[in-house]
Design a protein around this motif. Sequence first.
Motif, short mmCIF file in Angstrom:
data_model
loop_
_atom_site.label_atom_id
_atom_site.label_comp_id
_atom_site.label_asym_id
_atom_site.label_seq_id
_atom_site.Cartn_x
_atom_site.Cartn_y
_atom_site.Cartn_z
N VAL A 49 -53.25 28.51 10.14
CA VAL A 49 -54.26 28.87 9.30
C VAL A 49 -54.03 30.73 9.34
N TYR A 119 -65.69 26.28 7.87
CA TYR A 119 -64.51 25.57 7.89
C TYR A 119 -64.42 25.23 9.28
N GLU A 125 -56.17 18.64 7.22
CA GLU A 125 -56.60 18.98 5.91
C GLU A 125 -57.68 19.85 5.72
N VAL A 126 -58.45 20.28 6.52
CA VAL A 126 -59.51 21.16 6.59
C VAL A 126 -58.87 22.50 6.81
N GLN A 128 -55.75 23.27 5.84
CA GLN A 128 -55.13 23.45 4.84
C GLN A 128 -55.98 24.21 3.83
N ARG A 129 -57.31 23.62 3.75
CA ARG A 129 -58.32 24.28 2.88
C ARG A 129 -58.59 25.87 3.31
N LEU A 130 -58.60 26.07 4.58
CA LEU A 130 -59.07 27.25 5.18
C LEU A 130 -57.98 28.28 4.90
N ALA A 132 -55.90 28.35 2.27
CA ALA A 132 -55.91 28.35 0.97
C ALA A 132 -56.94 29.65 0.79
N ARG A 133 -58.06 29.37 1.44
CA ARG A 133 -59.33 30.18 1.19
C ARG A 133 -58.68 31.77 1.71
N GLU A 136 -56.88 33.50 -0.65
CA GLU A 136 -57.52 34.27 -1.89
C GLU A 136 -58.27 35.53 -1.42
#
Length: 392
Positions: A49, A119, A125-126, A128-130, A132-133, A136
């Motif tokens: 992450v 998160y 999978e979580v 991966q979302r973190l 991506a966040r 940003e």
Amino acid sequence: MIRTHVVVVGGGYAGTLAANRLRQHPGVDITLVNPRPAFVERIRLHQYVAGTGTATIDFPELLGDEIRLVVDSATRIDTADRRVLLASGAALDYHYLIYAVGSTGAITPAVPGAAEFAYSISELEVAQRLLARLGELTPDAPVTVVGGGLTGIEAASELAGQGRTVTLVCGGTLGPSLHTAGRRSVAKALRKLGVDVREAATVAEVRPDAVLLADGSTLPSQVTVWTAGFGVPELARVSGLATDALGRLLTDETLTSIDNPWIMAAGDAAAPSGQPLRMSCQAALPLGAQAANTVLARIAGDSPAALDQSFAAQCISVGRHAATVQLSHRDDTPTRAFIGGRLGAVVKETICKFTVKLIRGEAAKPGSYRWFKGGRAAQIAQRQADREATVR
């Protein structure tokens, strides 16, 4: 030769090693069920992450050639007919099953907003979302990590090491599983990285852009990472198997389910004698080997051995250039001794690499994995002595 089909549910540290170890018997067909086609190094998800490393390895690099990999999720175990029902609608018959579903991140539902806005980094999978966040946000955007345990320390330090502005909310104690000396080592390294450690603070609410603390103060937080606790999948419970309060499969000391002789458990989702070991790859590998040994003993008509293993240390990364390796007694209680700083980081990285090497070694030569013994037996004996003393 009468062939025996063993299904291993879960391809983490315990399940992957167990599947490889079962290959000692030429008459065993092995199927590994896992929801993704790659092995996840959970001990590296904090690196993933933060963008400092990868956390997946393709299964062909770790599994023996004879093992069949089924990329699917188990939804229920039909214990009466000995079948594993899968999300795809398919089903797998088994003679024996090794239950190695691992653990999940547990976000406290009692904290408003935690489930919606925080998160976890316990699952790929979580994570991966973190990742991506975080991509940003500007590097100076405030990040809050909730949970002062080993996962929280590693996540906070890894992010801070990449220039992030990080606050670590411990909820009582920084590194509660550590000795005071090891805890000081961790705290010193966190200070060097600029992590704002709020040791006694607890979270009352998580908002999209802030964290409200129990004392009424507010921390700005563009991303909140929740590491305060772990849970386990519901598969055993929904399948009607006996579990502990958290949902871990209850077993005897041979890792056999207490209400089903065809099912063995290993890893974070196992609770031998209702006394589970600390969730860790350090415990998962020996438990995977033990579960496989139990299956092989039952196939051979032998009595399986009781669980007997020890712990050696807790390894905590504090950024890329420091770590604390907290040495422990065989029963997992921490000692005063630790290895810190850059040397600790070298030891920690060596251990992480060696963990995967052990799984590969078991694929190359089934039965080669060995582990420290003695800690579990000592704990069982001490509990028995305590019970007898209470009776007297």
